[in-house]
Design a protein around this motif. Structure first.
Motif, mmCIF file in Angstrom:
data_model
loop_
_atom_site.group_PDB
_atom_site.id
_atom_site.type_symbol
_atom_site.label_atom_id
_atom_site.label_comp_id
_atom_site.label_asym_id
_atom_site.label_seq_id
_atom_site.Cartn_x
_atom_site.Cartn_y
_atom_site.Cartn_z
ATOM 1 N N VAL A 249 0.839 -1.208 0.000
ATOM 2 C CA VAL A 249 0.000 0.000 0.000
ATOM 3 C C VAL A 249 0.871 1.254 0.000
ATOM 4 O O VAL A 249 0.585 2.236 -0.704
ATOM 5 C CB VAL A 249 -0.953 -0.003 1.207
ATOM 6 N N ALA A 250 1.947 1.229 0.771
ATOM 7 C CA ALA A 250 2.839 2.393 0.834
ATOM 8 C C ALA A 250 3.418 2.719 -0.537
ATOM 9 O O ALA A 250 3.427 3.882 -0.972
ATOM 10 C CB ALA A 250 3.952 2.134 1.845
ATOM 11 N N LEU A 251 3.888 1.698 -1.248
ATOM 12 C CA LEU A 251 4.469 1.925 -2.571
ATOM 13 C C LEU A 251 3.410 2.381 -3.569
ATOM 14 O O LEU A 251 3.688 3.211 -4.449
ATOM 15 C CB LEU A 251 5.166 0.662 -3.059
ATOM 16 N N ALA A 252 2.205 1.872 -3.439
ATOM 17 C CA ALA A 252 1.123 2.334 -4.314
ATOM 18 C C ALA A 252 0.859 3.815 -4.090
ATOM 19 O O ALA A 252 0.635 4.574 -5.056
ATOM 20 C CB ALA A 252 -0.141 1.515 -4.061
ATOM 21 N N GLY A 270 16.092 -2.788 3.601
ATOM 22 C CA GLY A 270 15.942 -2.262 2.247
ATOM 23 C C GLY A 270 14.783 -2.784 1.440
ATOM 24 O O GLY A 270 14.769 -2.622 0.219
ATOM 25 N N SER A 271 13.781 -3.374 2.079
ATOM 26 C CA SER A 271 12.683 -3.958 1.305
ATOM 27 C C SER A 271 11.943 -2.910 0.479
ATOM 28 O O SER A 271 11.605 -3.150 -0.690
ATOM 29 C CB SER A 271 11.706 -4.689 2.234
ATOM 30 N N VAL A 272 11.683 -1.740 1.071
ATOM 31 C CA VAL A 272 10.990 -0.687 0.329
ATOM 32 C C VAL A 272 11.881 -0.156 -0.795
ATOM 33 O O VAL A 272 11.424 0.068 -1.919
ATOM 34 C CB VAL A 272 10.557 0.446 1.276
ATOM 35 N N SER A 273 13.148 0.031 -0.506
ATOM 36 C CA SER A 273 14.081 0.521 -1.531
ATOM 37 C C SER A 273 14.156 -0.434 -2.715
ATOM 38 O O SER A 273 14.129 -0.011 -3.885
ATOM 39 C CB SER A 273 15.482 0.684 -0.927
ATOM 40 N N ILE A 274 14.244 -1.732 -2.434
ATOM 41 C CA ILE A 274 14.378 -2.726 -3.500
ATOM 42 C C ILE A 274 13.149 -2.692 -4.405
ATOM 43 O O ILE A 274 13.258 -2.684 -5.649
ATOM 44 C CB ILE A 274 14.550 -4.135 -2.905
ATOM 45 N N GLU A 275 11.967 -2.662 -3.797
ATOM 46 C CA GLU A 275 10.754 -2.698 -4.613
ATOM 47 C C GLU A 275 10.515 -1.366 -5.317
ATOM 48 O O GLU A 275 9.988 -1.347 -6.433
ATOM 49 C CB GLU A 275 9.563 -3.094 -3.746
ATOM 50 N N ALA A 276 10.928 -0.261 -4.700
ATOM 51 C CA ALA A 276 10.864 1.028 -5.391
ATOM 52 C C ALA A 276 11.775 1.016 -6.613
ATOM 53 O O ALA A 276 11.432 1.563 -7.674
ATOM 54 C CB ALA A 276 11.258 2.154 -4.438
ATOM 55 N N ALA A 277 12.928 0.383 -6.493
ATOM 56 C CA ALA A 277 13.862 0.287 -7.619
ATOM 57 C C ALA A 277 13.263 -0.528 -8.759
ATOM 58 O O ALA A 277 13.504 -0.230 -9.936
ATOM 59 C CB ALA A 277 15.171 -0.342 -7.151
ATOM 60 N N GLN A 278 12.505 -1.550 -8.431
ATOM 61 C CA GLN A 278 11.856 -2.353 -9.475
ATOM 62 C C GLN A 278 10.756 -1.555 -10.178
ATOM 63 O O GLN A 278 10.538 -1.712 -11.381
ATOM 64 C CB GLN A 278 11.267 -3.629 -8.864
ATOM 65 N N LEU A 279 10.062 -0.696 -9.414
ATOM 66 C CA LEU A 279 9.000 0.125 -9.999
ATOM 67 C C LEU A 279 9.551 1.323 -10.764
ATOM 68 O O LEU A 279 8.878 1.860 -11.644
ATOM 69 C CB LEU A 279 8.051 0.608 -8.890
ATOM 70 N N SER A 280 10.767 1.739 -10.435
ATOM 71 C CA SER A 280 11.409 2.893 -11.100
ATOM 72 C C SER A 280 12.767 2.464 -11.641
ATOM 73 O O SER A 280 13.819 2.870 -11.128
ATOM 74 C CB SER A 280 11.573 4.054 -10.112
ATOM 75 N N PRO A 281 12.786 1.642 -12.684
ATOM 76 C CA PRO A 281 14.055 1.067 -13.159
ATOM 77 C C PRO A 281 15.037 2.107 -13.673
ATOM 78 O O PRO A 281 16.250 1.855 -13.689
ATOM 79 C CB PRO A 281 13.616 0.109 -14.276
ATOM 80 N N GLU A 282 14.547 3.271 -14.081
ATOM 81 C CA GLU A 282 15.446 4.331 -14.555
ATOM 82 C C GLU A 282 15.646 5.409 -13.507
ATOM 83 O O GLU A 282 16.284 6.436 -13.772
ATOM 84 C CB GLU A 282 14.866 4.952 -15.827
ATOM 85 N N GLY A 283 15.109 5.184 -12.310
ATOM 86 C CA GLY A 283 15.193 6.183 -11.259
ATOM 87 C C GLY A 283 16.400 5.989 -10.359
ATOM 88 O O GLY A 283 17.260 5.133 -10.589
ATOM 89 N N GLN A 284 16.457 6.816 -9.302
ATOM 90 C CA GLN A 284 17.513 6.738 -8.300
ATOM 91 C C GLN A 284 16.856 6.498 -6.939
ATOM 92 O O GLN A 284 16.010 7.297 -6.503
ATOM 93 C CB GLN A 284 18.324 8.039 -8.250
ATOM 94 N N ILE A 285 17.263 5.439 -6.285
ATOM 95 C CA ILE A 285 16.691 5.093 -4.991
ATOM 96 C C ILE A 285 17.792 5.215 -3.943
ATOM 97 O O ILE A 285 18.825 4.524 -4.032
ATOM 98 C CB ILE A 285 16.125 3.650 -4.972
ATOM 99 N N PHE A 286 17.588 6.077 -2.965
ATOM 100 C CA PHE A 286 18.573 6.287 -1.909
ATOM 101 C C PHE A 286 18.057 5.641 -0.622
ATOM 102 O O PHE A 286 17.053 6.085 -0.047
ATOM 103 C CB PHE A 286 18.839 7.781 -1.719
ATOM 104 N N ALA A 287 18.755 4.583 -0.191
ATOM 105 C CA ALA A 287 18.380 3.854 1.027
ATOM 106 C C ALA A 287 19.213 4.391 2.175
ATOM 107 O O ALA A 287 20.403 4.069 2.311
ATOM 108 C CB ALA A 287 18.616 2.357 0.836
ATOM 109 N N ILE A 288 18.582 5.212 2.991
ATOM 110 C CA ILE A 288 19.292 5.945 4.044
ATOM 111 C C ILE A 288 19.196 5.149 5.346
ATOM 112 O O ILE A 288 18.108 4.897 5.862
ATOM 113 C CB ILE A 288 18.677 7.345 4.213
ATOM 114 N N GLU A 289 20.348 4.760 5.875
ATOM 115 C CA GLU A 289 20.370 3.889 7.051
ATOM 116 C C GLU A 289 21.614 4.191 7.890
ATOM 117 O O GLU A 289 22.712 4.332 7.339
ATOM 118 C CB GLU A 289 20.371 2.412 6.610
ATOM 119 N N GLN A 290 21.434 4.281 9.207
ATOM 120 C CA GLN A 290 22.563 4.619 10.077
ATOM 121 C C GLN A 290 23.282 3.391 10.640
ATOM 122 O O GLN A 290 24.354 3.512 11.230
ATOM 123 C CB GLN A 290 22.093 5.507 11.226
#
Length: 413
Positions: A249-252, A270-290
């Motif tokens: 739902v969040a990604l939708a 990184g589950s959200v980052s990975i699936e965002a990358a699949q939905l935006s194959p030409e995009g840039q996904i920044f997974a910010i983690e400390q």
């Protein structure tokens, strides 16, 4: 005339030696003794007529019912309710007619022998469930109790676990529980795979501390909403992975395009980052983690899913945002005042028309995030998720509830 009540009695491998005098008299005084052949063999001194319980339980129930006023005792190893025969007979004969006298179940004995609690253990019987299905359930479990079968031995289970790279359990094989020749063997999965055991055994598996899941190798993956088990995860996992149902739902709501710039703030594994990358194959996904260990998991998951447009950013928000391009979508998850502050700051960086989605795990955090975003835009939506996942437990289906989760989605107008 009312029919005689039926005594459904649990016994151990020591037969009449460990039962009370009243139970002993019920067994010795029964006109009809029903049970599996091996169980009836535990009470050779009982003189009653014997009814072997096989696979046709309907026929057994019919014969017991037809016994009329005869005294009937049904013998079951362990707890009659734990394995399910008592429940079946109560349904067929009526609760009022059945008296249930439990004994310690072999599963309970097994966990006692290895000195582990079984409150949240995954318990199942390989006689009723496919081994491949059980193996996948074991993958993410913390503790497991297995009834093996003559056809599926502990060694076979261990070999299947090794084939799936599930080697992060200490395994106990408890043989002939309650009998004089009882034996408990402890070993690694590989050690158990190389041994032979008596057919009467229970396996207990206890997960090694701080070992990530080894995800299953699935041939079919979705663009988003993949099962949690598809991702390498840190342990304990609670709060560190966005559940698949909420993630979908969040990604939708993030309404990603093929070239979106996405910030995943507090990315965890990184589950959200990975699936965002699949939905935006030409995009840039920044997974910010400390967390340095979670950063490694993000890289491993990106490699597993074959996405090359995920960039792990190690550091603390919002300090590490200064060098990042403005996002088209932001995902953020957490609780308390910190998430409201970060949501407000991230919203300021959104491109026009961009979307921010926040997953919040507390009511107080929800209130603060909602207030912060409604001061920025009138386009705010809020959901509450109460999700329960079906889980087979022996012959029954139970539901495990996930923690209630709140989702806030805001659009920069």
């Amino acid at each position: 005339m009312a029919k005689q009540s039926v005594s459904i009695i649990g016994i151990g491998d020591d037969g009449l030696e460990a039962v009370s005098n009243s139970v002993r008299q019920l067994i010795l005084g029964a006109d009809l003794l029903a049970g599996k052949e091996r169980t009836l063999a535990l009470v050779p001194e009982a003189p009653g007529k014997r009814l072997i319980v096989g696979t046709d339980l309907d026929a057994v129930a019919s014969e017991i019912d037809a016994a009329g006023n005869a005294k009937v005792a049904v013998l079951v190893n362990g707890d009659p309710l734990f394995y399910g025969l008592a429940r079946f007979l109560c349904d067929r004969l009526g609760n009022d007619r059945c008296d249930i006298i439990p004994h310690v179940s072999s599963m309970q004995l097994a966990f006692a022998r290895v000195k582990e609690n079984w409150d949240e253990a995954y318990l199942t019987n390989l006689a009723n469930h496919k081994l491949d299905t059980v193996i996948e359930k074991i993958r993410g479990a913390m503790k497991v109790g297995l009834f093996t079968t003559d056809a599926i031995s502990p060694a076979m289970v261990a070999k299947k676990l090794l084939a799936r790279k599930i080697d992060y359990f200490t395994v106990y094989v408890c043989e002939n529980l309650g009998a004089r020749n009882e034996r408990v063997t402890r070993g690694t999965v590989a050690e158990i795979a190389a041994q032979e055991f008596q057919p009467l055994n229970v396996m207990v598996l206890v997960r090694d501390a701080d070992i990530p899941d080894q995800p299953r190798r699935s041939r079919i993956r979705s663009k988003f909403g993949n099962a949690d088990e598809e991702f390498v995860q840190s342990t304990p996992k609670h709060g560190l992975l966005t559940p698949a149902e909420v993630r979908a739902v969040a990604l939708a709501q993030m309404a990603l395009h093929s070239d979106s710039v996405v910030w995943d703030v507090g990315a965890g594994s990184g589950s959200v980052s990975i699936e965002a990358a699949q939905l935006s194959p030409e995009g840039q996904i920044f997974a910010i983690e400390q967390d340095k260990e979670d950063e490694a998991l993000i890289r491993e998951n990106a490699d597993r899913f074959g996405v090359s447009n995920v960039t792990p950013v190690l550091g603390t928000a919002p300090e590490v945002w200064s060098d990042l391009p403005n996002p088209d979508a932001v995902f953020i998850e957490g609780s308390g005042k910190e998430i409201a502050r970060l949501a407000e700051l991230a919203f300021e960086r959104l491109n026009p028309g961009g979307r921010l989605v926040a997953v919040v795990v507390s009511i107080q955090g929800l209130d603060e995030v909602n207030k912060a975003l409604t001061q920025k835009t009138s386009q705010v939506q809020v959901w509450m998720f109460n999700i329960a996942r079906g889980k087979p437990q022996l012959e029954r289906l139970r539901f495990d509830s996930l923690n209630p989760t709140f989702l806030v989605a805001a659009v920069k107008g």
